[in-house]
Design a protein around this motif. Structure first.
Motif, mmCIF file in Angstrom:
data_model
loop_
_atom_site.group_PDB
_atom_site.id
_atom_site.type_symbol
_atom_site.label_atom_id
_atom_site.label_comp_id
_atom_site.label_asym_id
_atom_site.label_seq_id
_atom_site.Cartn_x
_atom_site.Cartn_y
_atom_site.Cartn_z
ATOM 1 N N MET A 276 74.334 11.034 -42.755
ATOM 2 C CA MET A 276 74.159 9.651 -43.228
ATOM 3 C C MET A 276 73.690 8.753 -42.079
ATOM 4 O O MET A 276 72.820 7.901 -42.259
ATOM 5 C CB MET A 276 75.480 9.103 -43.796
ATOM 6 N N ASN A 277 74.296 8.946 -40.911
ATOM 7 C CA ASN A 277 73.906 8.165 -39.733
ATOM 8 C C ASN A 277 72.599 8.654 -39.123
ATOM 9 O O ASN A 277 71.963 7.950 -38.346
ATOM 10 C CB ASN A 277 74.994 8.246 -38.652
ATOM 11 N N GLY A 278 72.222 9.884 -39.471
ATOM 12 C CA GLY A 278 71.063 10.506 -38.853
ATOM 13 C C GLY A 278 69.851 10.523 -39.752
ATOM 14 O O GLY A 278 69.304 9.465 -40.090
ATOM 15 N N PHE A 279 69.443 11.716 -40.166
ATOM 16 C CA PHE A 279 68.170 11.865 -40.889
ATOM 17 C C PHE A 279 68.130 11.043 -42.172
ATOM 18 O O PHE A 279 67.181 10.280 -42.399
ATOM 19 C CB PHE A 279 67.912 13.344 -41.199
ATOM 20 N N TYR A 280 69.182 11.180 -42.997
ATOM 21 C CA TYR A 280 69.118 10.458 -44.272
ATOM 22 C C TYR A 280 69.067 8.939 -44.045
ATOM 23 O O TYR A 280 68.239 8.243 -44.637
ATOM 24 C CB TYR A 280 70.312 10.798 -45.186
ATOM 25 N N GLY A 281 69.970 8.451 -43.190
ATOM 26 C CA GLY A 281 70.024 7.003 -42.954
ATOM 27 C C GLY A 281 68.721 6.459 -42.398
ATOM 28 O O GLY A 281 68.238 5.397 -42.816
ATOM 29 N N ARG B 33 72.889 -4.199 -49.027
ATOM 30 C CA ARG B 33 71.822 -3.396 -48.409
ATOM 31 C C ARG B 33 72.259 -1.935 -48.249
ATOM 32 O O ARG B 33 71.498 -1.011 -48.544
ATOM 33 C CB ARG B 33 71.437 -3.989 -47.054
ATOM 34 N N LEU C 156 70.591 1.379 -49.918
ATOM 35 C CA LEU C 156 70.222 2.566 -49.136
ATOM 36 C C LEU C 156 71.023 3.782 -49.579
ATOM 37 O O LEU C 156 70.637 4.912 -49.300
ATOM 38 C CB LEU C 156 70.477 2.317 -47.645
ATOM 39 N N ARG D 291 54.116 1.619 -38.514
ATOM 40 C CA ARG D 291 54.533 1.227 -37.160
ATOM 41 C C ARG D 291 54.935 2.480 -36.376
ATOM 42 O O ARG D 291 55.519 3.409 -36.926
ATOM 43 C CB ARG D 291 55.694 0.243 -37.229
ATOM 44 N N GLU E 270 58.260 9.325 -35.895
ATOM 45 C CA GLU E 270 59.146 10.468 -35.715
ATOM 46 C C GLU E 270 59.861 10.821 -37.019
ATOM 47 O O GLU E 270 59.883 11.983 -37.438
ATOM 48 C CB GLU E 270 60.166 10.152 -34.616
ATOM 49 N N ALA F 155 78.594 4.534 -43.325
ATOM 50 C CA ALA F 155 78.765 5.900 -42.834
ATOM 51 C C ALA F 155 79.918 6.051 -41.857
ATOM 52 O O ALA F 155 79.846 6.829 -40.909
ATOM 53 C CB ALA F 155 77.459 6.426 -42.212
ATOM 54 N N GLU G 170 59.284 14.143 -39.374
ATOM 55 C CA GLU G 170 60.427 15.017 -39.663
ATOM 56 C C GLU G 170 60.601 15.176 -41.177
ATOM 57 O O GLU G 170 60.820 16.287 -41.670
ATOM 58 C CB GLU G 170 61.696 14.423 -39.033
ATOM 59 N N ILE H 32 73.953 4.701 -48.407
ATOM 60 C CA ILE H 32 74.517 5.357 -47.223
ATOM 61 C C ILE H 32 75.974 5.687 -47.518
ATOM 62 O O ILE H 32 76.803 4.791 -47.657
ATOM 63 C CB ILE H 32 74.448 4.423 -45.986
ATOM 64 N N ARG I 265 68.672 10.100 -31.714
ATOM 65 C CA ARG I 265 67.718 9.660 -32.733
ATOM 66 C C ARG I 265 67.547 8.145 -32.691
ATOM 67 O O ARG I 265 66.462 7.625 -32.931
ATOM 68 C CB ARG I 265 68.224 10.071 -34.122
ATOM 69 N N HIS I 266 68.631 7.450 -32.390
ATOM 70 C CA HIS I 266 68.613 5.991 -32.479
ATOM 71 C C HIS I 266 68.498 5.287 -31.132
ATOM 72 O O HIS I 266 68.412 4.060 -31.079
ATOM 73 C CB HIS I 266 69.878 5.504 -33.194
ATOM 74 N N ALA J 102 66.060 6.592 -45.281
ATOM 75 C CA ALA J 102 66.304 5.551 -46.293
ATOM 76 C C ALA J 102 65.955 4.170 -45.732
ATOM 77 O O ALA J 102 65.373 3.330 -46.436
ATOM 78 C CB ALA J 102 67.759 5.596 -46.752
ATOM 79 N N ALA J 103 66.306 3.928 -44.475
ATOM 80 C CA ALA J 103 65.985 2.629 -43.851
ATOM 81 C C ALA J 103 64.474 2.466 -43.692
ATOM 82 O O ALA J 103 63.938 1.367 -43.881
ATOM 83 C CB ALA J 103 66.685 2.513 -42.501
ATOM 84 N N ARG K 75 70.065 13.027 -50.198
ATOM 85 C CA ARG K 75 71.417 12.463 -50.324
ATOM 86 C C ARG K 75 72.305 13.376 -51.157
ATOM 87 O O ARG K 75 73.461 13.651 -50.803
ATOM 88 C CB ARG K 75 71.298 11.072 -50.965
ATOM 89 N N GLN L 66 57.221 3.212 -34.374
ATOM 90 C CA GLN L 66 58.623 3.633 -34.292
ATOM 91 C C GLN L 66 59.055 4.485 -35.482
ATOM 92 O O GLN L 66 60.112 5.102 -35.438
ATOM 93 C CB GLN L 66 59.563 2.435 -34.130
ATOM 94 N N TYR L 67 58.237 4.505 -36.535
ATOM 95 C CA TYR L 67 58.598 5.302 -37.711
ATOM 96 C C TYR L 67 57.928 6.676 -37.718
ATOM 97 O O TYR L 67 58.218 7.501 -38.592
ATOM 98 C CB TYR L 67 58.233 4.557 -38.992
#
Lengths: 143, 111
Positions: free
Chosen positions: B86-91, A78, A82, B4, B9, A30, B13, A84, A47-48, B94-95, B57, B6-7
């Motif tokens: 990609m770095n936010g909600f989708y990423g 990976r 995903l 877990r 949230e 990304a 969403e 990404i 978020r992270h 997906a992770a 996506r 941590q997931y």
């Protein structure tokens, strides 16, 4: 190296490449063609990371949380699984993690970049910028 | 298997997004994941969650078609918003699917 009950592990800068001993790099998706985009234009992602307002210092600070962080990947595959989107960047073996930053992981192929100590958002952003300057575009784009 | 903490949230969403989009099965599965102490996914559940991730996506690509700075037309605002997703909600979603549920959005790596 610190390991929690939940099996998350925190790697200090000097430990990073001992644990990732068998990879040429760790990867970040990304990104754009010109930047790995570790920190967006609006600053680090809440978020992270755990970001709180410190009323004494009057600044936002990043609080360490070993279950969170900016996502990296142990492999390009990976990121492809995903799906990404974006440019794939790598942090080459031997790159130096700025002091105060750590990688957390539960799955070793999903390292998470975070603050290892409480620091201001500005300081965190500056350190990630130092790290980003060591990163290299792989030439791979996931569309 | 128990979700877990941590997931929670991202799952909540995602359940909200699925409900908004009127995807009843996905919304139900995600709500159950967020609220039940134990869960076991059916083949249909897995298929629906993967399809939902692909929808998110694809929607990002459709909304921001000019995100790729290696191709014309390129629009910086498209890139910024697409990569943020990609770095936010989708990423994150997906992770979660891969790390927690062993569901790859693309079982065969996409190029």
């Amino acid at each position: 190296m610190n390991q929690a009950e939940d099996k998350y592990t925190t790697l200090q800068p000097e430990e990073l490449w001992h644990i990732y001993a068998n990879v040429e790099a760790i990867f970040r998706g990304a990104g754009s063609g010109s930047s790995p985009k570790l920190v967006g234009t609006k600053g680090p992602s809440a978020r992270h990371l755990d970001i709180i307002y410190d009323p004494v210092e009057c600044v936002e600070v990043v609080v360490p949380n070993l279950t969170k962080g900016l996502s990296f990947s142990g492999s390009v595959e990976r990121l492809q699984r995903l799906n990404i989107g974006g440019a794939v960047w790598k942090l080459p073996r031997g790159a130096i993690l700025p002091k105060g930053l750590v990688f957390n992981y539960r799955e070793i192929d999903h390292p998470l970049l975070n603050a290892g100590v409480r620091m201001s958002v500005v300081e965190f952003s500056a350190k990630t910028l130092v790290l980003a300057k060591q990163m290299v575009f792989t030439g791979i784009r996931i569309r | 298997m128990k979700l877990r903490a941590q997931y929670l949230e991202i799952v909540r969403e995602a359940a909200g997004v699925a409900a908004e989009e009127e995807f009843p099965h996905v919304a139900r599965v995600l709500s159950a994941l967020a609220s039940e102490s134990e869960f076991r996914l059916s083949t249909l559940d897995v298929d629906q969650l993967r399809t939902f991730a692909r929808f998110i996506r694809a929607r990002a690509t459709l909304r921001h078609p000019y995100w790729d700075d290696s191709h014309e037309p390129y629009v910086e605002a498209h890139e910024e918003e697409f990569l943020e997703l990609m770095n936010g909600f989708y990423g994150a979603f997906a992770a979660f699917l891969l790390d927690e549920l062993s569901i790859a959005v693309e079982p065969q790596p996409a190029g």
